[in-house]
Design an enzyme around this catalytic site. Structure first.
Site, short mmCIF file in Angstrom:
data_model
loop_
_atom_site.label_atom_id
_atom_site.label_comp_id
_atom_site.label_asym_id
_atom_site.label_seq_id
_atom_site.Cartn_x
_atom_site.Cartn_y
_atom_site.Cartn_z
N ASP A 122 5.54 -7.26 51.01
CA ASP A 122 4.98 -6.61 52.19
C ASP A 122 4.32 -7.68 53.06
OD1 ASP A 122 3.85 -3.23 52.27
OD2 ASP A 122 3.87 -4.64 53.96
N ASP A 165 4.79 -4.99 58.06
CA ASP A 165 3.78 -4.00 58.41
C ASP A 165 3.54 -3.94 59.93
OD1 ASP A 165 1.70 -2.27 57.16
OD2 ASP A 165 0.36 -3.54 58.31
N GLU A 182 8.41 -2.08 59.81
CA GLU A 182 7.74 -0.79 59.95
C GLU A 182 7.43 -0.63 61.42
OE1 GLU A 182 3.69 -0.29 59.23
OE2 GLU A 182 3.89 1.73 58.46
#
Ligand code: TEU
Ligand code: CA
Length: 560
Positions: free
Chosen positions: A102, A203, A258
């Protein structure tokens, strides 16, 4: 050959998201950790997943459970050491799986060395790593609101200025317009790639470019703040193409952005066939359909028709030009079975399998959020004290203090849509704390772990777990599931979602009933002598059958 049919490994993969804090605890402190993950890799291999997306494990003060990073090249002490990480990566690869990390670079923690320096003085070399502005008439520099309630600006008396934070006050936004910031981020990414990871989930990557001058955003009449002018901003594609040329293109990576607020047209740029930016994006249109006047804080339920329209739009409009990601849940969303289906004991097994079928048979890379493969449901929270998520806690205080929502309603909304509902410990077995820890868990364990847990399901051929195994196996056996074109049937049916996938002569029919009643469905002629590849109720259809009496939440995949 069109793009949708060009063969790439991450198009054929199934991804499993681990939320490390709640996956498996190995050292009795009630917090999941890397050695806990290592101990459960055989479980993931047995499920059949190809890629693990690991939510952040970097050094962090945990203001936002690891999405506030204070050192990108160190492992959070609670999760273990860099040696533990290296062993985990080696063990993942040894099982033929891949690891996607991530990447949280829209912001850092306020405890990151860059920010510690930046706030010291206006002429500090790190000052422009972040957004610092003078107040406006003694208040914040503009009307932007934080995603975690309140203003998106925090006053800092050291230099009598404000800094920007689209999330918590402890998550200051990085200034991507500063080439030094981009270089630092690319260098860090390359460092992780050289360790051998296989990609990044990025993210809120659609937020990294802010509009010039940081102008006020649109403010809904009933809102306390304006919408930040930082979604799909002016330079976002330029920065991602720079990231791609300087780092991503040098490795065989899977990348997923994202992209809150992404449109189809923007997605075609982020995830374009030319591979100049990312492999794919997470769009959020389908998980915003049940929002209300205060966003997610509502008890509205999603309508099938709206869901079917949105999913079909993304399936057809990205066809041949970009690649879809497919998900119903993650660490930010409530449990999909509770939200989109029916988690009553009588229906939850069939319904969990139906929802999985609906998503996994579509075009794109499917994502399984930890516990979804068991049919885990929303964990109920009885009080504010039981909550852990800054987003829910801040929203509770802001909306009740403003008199917009009662405390009782807010707790109901949090139990339906709050992030903690899906962040409770993975339910491994029926022993104490669901086998997650023999310490005190950092967050409540869902009381239904005695009925819903991995151990009981791995031994039950009719379980949700075993159904997911079959879904994943089917994706490997039938190229039409990965590379076929999508076509919606029954666009106006009140309770069925029906579509086909076609690849040359191969054609499958996917029928999903979202109803808790029986529904009669007239099989299209070409499928009446078809072969049932998978079903959560029946395993075959007789040649004469023209219409099927579908059971509640029945799902069926038939090959012509
Ligand atoms: O989430 C981005 C985001 O927009 C979240 O606010 C999410 O959409 C919302 O919580 C849904 O209600 C990412 C991470 O996934 C999330 O866990 C982090 O809290 C956030 O960014 C900040 O890093
Ligand atoms: Ca632990």
């Amino acid at each position: 050959m069109n793009y949708s049919q060009s063969k790439i490994w991450w198009k054929e993969a199934v991804v499993y998201q681990i939320y490390p804090r709640s996956f498996m605890d190995s050292n009795h402190d009630g917090i999941g950790d890397l050695r806990g993950i290592i101990s459960r890799l055989d479980y993931l291999k047995k499920l059949g997943v190809d890629v693990i997306w690991l939510s952040p494990v970097y050094q962090s003060p945990n203001d936002d459970n690891g999405y506030d990073i204070s050192d990108y090249r160190a492992i959070m002490k609670e999760f273990g050491t860099m040696e533990d990480f290296d062993e985990m990566l080696e063990q993942i690869h040894a099982r033929g799986m891949r690891l996607v990390m991530d990447l949280v670079v829209n912001h850092t923690s306020d405890e990151h060395a860059w920010f510690v320096e930046s706030r010291k003085s206006e002429d500090n070399p790190y000052r422009d790593y972040y957004f610092w502005r003078e107040g406006r008439e003694g208040k914040a520099p503009n009307n932007w609101g934080s995603c975690f309630s309140g203003s998106a600006w925090k006053y800092d008396e050291t230099t009598d200025m404000y800094y920007l934070h689209l999330f918590s006050e402890k998550q200051p936004d990085l200034n991507w317009d500063n080439p030094k910031v981009r270089e630092e981020v690319f260098d860090m990414m390359d460092w992780w790639c050289r360790k051998g990871i296989d990609g990044f989930r990025m993210d809120v990557i659609s937020f990294i470019s802010k509009e010039k001058g940081l102008p006020d955003g649109y403010q809904y009449p009933d809102s306390l703040y304006g919408i930040p002018r930082s979604v799909n901003g002016p330079h976002v594609h330029e920065y991602l193409q720079e990231m791609n040329s300087k780092v991503l293109s040098r490795y065989d990576l899977m990348t997923v952005g994202e992209c809150s607020g992404v449109t189809i047209d923007e997605a075609k740029k982020y995830a374009s066939a030319d591979g100049k930016e990312l492999s794919m994006v997470f769009q959020f249109e389908h998980v915003g359909l049940d929002d209300g006047p205060y966003g997610k804080w509502t008890d509205r339920r999603m309508e099938l028709d709206a869901f079917r329209k949105v999913m079909s739009k993304w399936q057809t409009e990205l066809q041949d030009v970009a690649w879809n990601s497919l998900f119903l849940g993650n660490h930010d969303q409530p449990r999909s079975l509770s939200r989109f289906g029916n988690d009553a004991p009588k229906y939850r097994q069939a319904c969990a399998k139906m929802l999985a079928t609906c998503i996994h048979m579509m075009q794109g890379t499917p994502y399984i959020y930890q516990g979804e493969e068991l049919g885990m449901t929303n964990c109920p929270f009885d009080s504010l004290e039981e909550l852990r998520d800054i987003e829910s806690i801040n929203a509770f205080h802001e909306l009740t203090a403003a008199g917009k929502v009662s405390e009782q309603d807010m707790m109901r909304y949090i139990n339906m849509r709050g992030r903690d509902t899906a962040r409770t410990p993975m339910q491994w077995d029926s022993t104490a704390n669901a086998g997650f820890t023999d310490g005190t868990p950092w967050i409540k364990v869902n009381p239904n772990y005695t009925e819903i847990n991995a151990k009981s399901q791995m031994e039950d051929p009719d379980s949700v777990f075993c159904y997911y195994q079959q879904l994943i196996r089917l994706r490997k056996q039938e190229p039409v599931i990965v590379y076929g074109t999508y076509e919606l049937l029954e666009p106006d049916h009140e309770s069925l979602y029906v579509y086909t996938r076609t690849l040359e002569e191969d054609k499958i029919l996917v029928v999903c009933s979202f109803s808790e009643r029986e529904v009669v469905y007239m099989l299209p002629e070409e499928f009446r002598r078809g072969k049932v590849l998978l079903g959560n109720v029946r395993t075959g259809i007789s040649a004469e059958e023209m219409s099927l009496c579908l059971k509640p939440y029945e799902a069926l995949v038939i090959k012509k």
